[in-house]
Design a protein around this motif. Sequence first.
Motif, mmCIF file in Angstrom:
data_model
loop_
_atom_site.group_PDB
_atom_site.id
_atom_site.type_symbol
_atom_site.label_atom_id
_atom_site.label_comp_id
_atom_site.label_asym_id
_atom_site.label_seq_id
_atom_site.Cartn_x
_atom_site.Cartn_y
_atom_site.Cartn_z
ATOM 1 N N VAL A 404 0.807 -1.180 -0.159
ATOM 2 C CA VAL A 404 0.105 -0.132 0.107
ATOM 3 C C VAL A 404 0.903 1.379 0.041
ATOM 4 N N GLY A 405 2.096 1.102 0.085
ATOM 5 C CA GLY A 405 3.066 2.398 0.110
ATOM 6 C C GLY A 405 4.271 2.305 -0.803
ATOM 7 N N ALA A 406 3.668 1.778 -2.100
ATOM 8 C CA ALA A 406 4.601 1.549 -2.998
ATOM 9 C C ALA A 406 5.414 2.864 -3.420
ATOM 10 N N TRP A 407 5.074 4.044 -3.072
ATOM 11 C CA TRP A 407 5.690 5.340 -3.280
ATOM 12 C C TRP A 407 7.029 5.297 -2.509
ATOM 13 N N SER A 408 7.047 4.480 -1.373
ATOM 14 C CA SER A 408 8.232 4.616 -0.303
ATOM 15 C C SER A 408 9.237 3.823 -0.944
ATOM 16 N N PRO A 409 10.652 4.256 -0.677
ATOM 17 C CA PRO A 409 11.505 3.401 -1.066
ATOM 18 C C PRO A 409 11.664 2.047 -0.213
ATOM 19 N N MET A 410 10.930 2.091 1.100
ATOM 20 C CA MET A 410 10.834 0.760 1.738
ATOM 21 C C MET A 410 10.274 -0.411 1.038
ATOM 22 N N ALA A 411 9.414 0.060 -0.041
ATOM 23 C CA ALA A 411 8.708 -0.835 -0.806
ATOM 24 C C ALA A 411 9.541 -1.544 -1.947
ATOM 25 N N ALA A 412 10.535 -0.875 -2.041
ATOM 26 C CA ALA A 412 11.761 -1.336 -2.953
ATOM 27 C C ALA A 412 11.335 -1.507 -4.603
ATOM 28 N N GLY A 413 10.135 -0.550 -4.820
ATOM 29 C CA GLY A 413 9.783 -0.475 -6.090
ATOM 30 C C GLY A 413 8.886 -1.483 -6.561
ATOM 31 N N LEU A 414 8.273 -2.311 -5.457
ATOM 32 C CA LEU A 414 7.263 -3.301 -5.893
ATOM 33 C C LEU A 414 6.059 -2.526 -6.011
ATOM 34 N N LYS A 415 5.155 -3.105 -7.224
ATOM 35 C CA LYS A 415 3.963 -2.362 -7.539
ATOM 36 C C LYS A 415 2.896 -2.444 -6.319
ATOM 37 N N PRO A 416 1.984 -1.516 -6.375
ATOM 38 C CA PRO A 416 1.023 -1.682 -5.370
ATOM 39 C C PRO A 416 0.180 -2.992 -5.583
ATOM 40 N N GLY A 417 -0.423 -3.446 -4.469
ATOM 41 C CA GLY A 417 -1.460 -4.583 -4.710
ATOM 42 C C GLY A 417 -0.908 -5.812 -3.907
ATOM 43 N N LEU A 418 -1.179 -6.910 -4.359
ATOM 44 C CA LEU A 418 -0.702 -8.223 -3.729
ATOM 45 C C LEU A 418 0.653 -8.753 -4.184
ATOM 46 N N MET A 419 1.348 -9.010 -3.202
ATOM 47 C CA MET A 419 2.840 -9.756 -3.715
ATOM 48 C C MET A 419 3.144 -10.924 -2.749
ATOM 49 N N LYS A 420 3.747 -11.783 -3.401
ATOM 50 C CA LYS A 420 3.729 -13.085 -2.728
ATOM 51 C C LYS A 420 5.066 -12.979 -1.776
ATOM 52 N N PHE A 421 4.730 -13.076 -0.415
ATOM 53 C CA PHE A 421 6.019 -12.541 0.450
ATOM 54 C C PHE A 421 6.946 -13.981 0.880
ATOM 55 N N THR A 422 6.149 -15.177 1.059
ATOM 56 C CA THR A 422 6.770 -16.399 1.063
ATOM 57 C C THR A 422 6.321 -17.371 0.263
ATOM 58 N N TYR A 423 6.653 -18.334 0.144
ATOM 59 C CA TYR A 423 6.240 -19.480 -0.954
ATOM 60 C C TYR A 423 5.086 -20.123 -0.278
ATOM 61 N N VAL A 439 3.436 3.095 6.322
ATOM 62 C CA VAL A 439 2.904 1.461 6.108
ATOM 63 C C VAL A 439 3.373 1.354 4.566
ATOM 64 N N ILE A 440 3.868 0.102 4.707
ATOM 65 C CA ILE A 440 4.210 -0.481 3.234
ATOM 66 C C ILE A 440 3.548 -1.586 2.825
ATOM 67 N N ALA A 441 3.024 -2.321 3.876
ATOM 68 C CA ALA A 441 2.122 -3.526 3.259
ATOM 69 C C ALA A 441 1.250 -3.725 4.513
ATOM 70 N N THR A 442 0.031 -4.290 3.922
ATOM 71 C CA THR A 442 -0.975 -4.680 5.177
ATOM 72 C C THR A 442 -0.976 -6.465 4.716
ATOM 73 N N LEU A 443 -1.798 -6.800 5.646
ATOM 74 C CA LEU A 443 -2.092 -8.370 5.311
ATOM 75 C C LEU A 443 -3.485 -8.372 4.170
ATOM 76 N N PRO A 444 -3.546 -9.168 3.404
ATOM 77 C CA PRO A 444 -4.648 -8.924 2.298
ATOM 78 C C PRO A 444 -5.937 -9.015 3.069
ATOM 79 N N ASN A 445 -6.848 -8.379 2.403
ATOM 80 C CA ASN A 445 -8.124 -8.244 2.861
ATOM 81 C C ASN A 445 -8.179 -7.426 4.386
ATOM 82 N N GLU A 446 -7.222 -7.003 4.924
ATOM 83 C CA GLU A 446 -7.258 -6.415 6.117
ATOM 84 C C GLU A 446 -6.535 -4.987 6.205
ATOM 85 N N PRO A 447 -7.388 -3.929 5.682
ATOM 86 C CA PRO A 447 -6.448 -2.995 5.681
ATOM 87 C C PRO A 447 -5.947 -2.148 6.884
ATOM 88 N N ARG A 448 -6.457 -2.611 7.966
ATOM 89 C CA ARG A 448 -6.053 -2.325 9.228
ATOM 90 C C ARG A 448 -4.937 -2.921 9.999
#
Lengths: 502, 340
Positions: A404-423, A439-448
């Motif tokens: 959710v914080g794709a603009w931040s360098p902490m997001a490493a250039g990953l695009k907004p939306g879901l990303m696979k964090f672990t296999y 905030v860089i990332a939330t859990l899916p379907n749990e914006p808080r």
Amino acid sequence: MNGLFSKLSTRVLLIWLASVLISQGYAALQPWPKLAGKAVLFVTGGITSPKPNDDAAVARHLRNLGFVVRTVNAAAPQAAADGAALIVISSTANAHELGKKFADMPIPIFTWNTFDYPNLGMTGPVLHRDFGVIDPVQQYADSFAVLYGFGANITSEISRAVGLKPQLFGTLYLEPETAGWGRPGPGGTVIADFFGSRRYAAVFTYEREATLENGRTAPARRVGFYLGNDDFHLLTAVYGPPAADPNLRQWAIGLKLFDSALQWAVSPPPPEPVYDPEALDTALRRAARGMKVLYVERVNGGEGRRSDAHIVAHLRRLGFEVKVVDQTAPQSVARGMNLIMISSTCSKWKLANKYVDAPIPLISLEGLLSDTLHFTGRDRYTDYGEHGEILESDDPPENYLDIVGAWSPMAAGLKPGLMKFTYHPGVLKWAWPLPDATVIATLPNEPREDAIFGYPKGARMADGFIAPARRALLPLDNSSYDDMTPQGKVLFDAMVLWAIHR
Amino acid sequence: MSAAGVRQLVSNLICLVALTVAGPVVHATIFPYHGLYRISLPDAGSVGALAVDGRDVCVGQGDTVSLYAPTSAERIDHQHLDGTVRALTTVDGTIVVAVSDPSRLEFLAARSLRVLRQRRLGAATPSELVYDSLARMLFIEYRTAHTVTRLDPQTGRALGSVRLVGALGQMAANGRGTLYVVNSTHDAIDVIGARRMNYEGAIPLQRCSTPRALAMDTVGRRLFAACSNGRALIVDADLGFTFDRFPIQYGRDLRAAFAFRPLGPHGWKGGIFFVGGGAVSAIQMQSFVRYQAAGRFPLTRRVTAFAIAPPVGVLWLAVAPSGGKPAALWRLGTPVSEVR
């Protein structure tokens, strides 16, 4: 040859961007002289505007700030914004007439049209839940309460420009007044709030590429402000000899907040981070030279032992000097270190309050430490919690994150939306940090439920704690590191680079 | 009152009420006052100073200070002074008069106008006197010298002085040791620490051109400034913050006065009155944060001084001689004012 040179130049640029921008959460505000002459589209209700209103005063103020202002009514076509550097939307414009015509425009928007927040995706659509307007007729008592705002965020560029502190301030001058609030989405930043709750944001922002409430990303900066139709002239300020009193200066900041938020909105945003693991790796290796990391784990702890070893090996490969200590080691072992990383193998109970006040950047891989470390409040499962722990959570295992914080360098250039964090789905911890956190990332379907976030130095954390250095959560369960996807590991590296940057 | 006096009173009343009704309607709100009667003044020249002590009206005209009974319109007494009366105010049962040629203070007994004592002032011509009854401080302003001096209210001895930059206008004191002076050069209100008479800074008056008039509500801590460009500003003195503005008449000769509950009922908790520019206009104070324009009363003659008598809710205007008519006092009020 030219192609090779071009590739090399690009790579150098990316490395520079990775190393420099990662350190800065926000771009600096553009000085006012540089903003002079920019075109502003001011959208009002025109002849149908409720009266009284301060639209004329606002237009005059914008001109005094140096903008070239063009005023249109709500029915104006989207094309009216062509060439504008900023769209300012008054609450006098009818939100239904405005519709969504400006929502996707890559032009910054500064608005106090509360009912238009949902159109722009800045809040959810439900009145009184996602946004609301307090007025002296319907909510007489509350219309006094909105005379008091709270400095929820003290480290954003706007906050710094205003000198916002974690304390009350006077929003409007004394009369019971109309004011709007909104509840921004996970990518939003609450600058000031009402009623003692960040759920009632008085001033909030979205950086470009931040995730809006509706899941889309902000095409340009967005600012929501608390004004009502005829409030502008009541925005607090202090002049003359009373301005010599620093307490008064910090109290009467309404107009300054308005101006600074406006300045931020029209200032150029930071360049969008580019996903380039190699450039990030190079930047991190450079930054790691001479840096010492204290890695705190449960030594010989069984589960997670291999992952801990691999994390340490990775850090050493990058060039860090890593000192591994047990969770029971005294905090004094952190002296001289440049980064503290706390493994999820640590016992929250045994670790106690160690490293909380260490003036050294700290990354916690353990989300359950969020209350101890003042990342959030102390209400487990409300302020922080976990997914996938059979005995401790009702939520299923998870292996995706929502950026959710794709603009931040902490997001490493990953695009907004879901990303696979672990296999594989597993345990993922979360917390709900205070507004100073990015905030860089939330859990899916749990914006808080925020999984990855960082507090800058000086940030206001929970319990009134002020971050003595950068603080971050990057939740890895005991053995998760070994299961991380390449994107997940890039997030790890980006967080390390952000944390250690001086 | 004699039969002739009654006839004159009725005549004047009819005239002024007609003037009110027939005058141009410049604001939707009806001005709450009507002309009650007027007093033709026997001495030549304009009235330079006017004060109301709650019982009598004290008039400084030329070299004479006169005392009028408001109910009978009769001159009770008068006192010739050597020089021109520039300003006067009442101080605890004494009338303090600033006189020029030469500049000095004359202390007169309130009822008899007997001269109690004098105090020589500097060379500059005095312009205005303000007595802060709460702080018991007396201030005198010399506009040509750009100076304000604090005086001992009993003796007139100078206790401190401050020289300001720019053209000075009306003064107002807050009862707590601060004096405000409107400055038409800088479109600001100069703030003076009255105990040491030190300049503390200026409160800017935005979008206010050449302010001349200033009044203060010492309880609500509001300053009321009248600007020559037809604007009255209400300023929170604690913040220097202008939080309301009202259209008033244009004019470079404006003066202002504030009084608590000049009318009392019907939402009035106080009134601010601006005189000059061919009119007197009012702003109604409904609460400390809520004000409302309360109309305008056109004036056919130039006002040279004015005062307000809060207990009875009456405005006194001194108008200049005109068309062979001598200077006069006009009394504005309501029927309620008369009853009270």
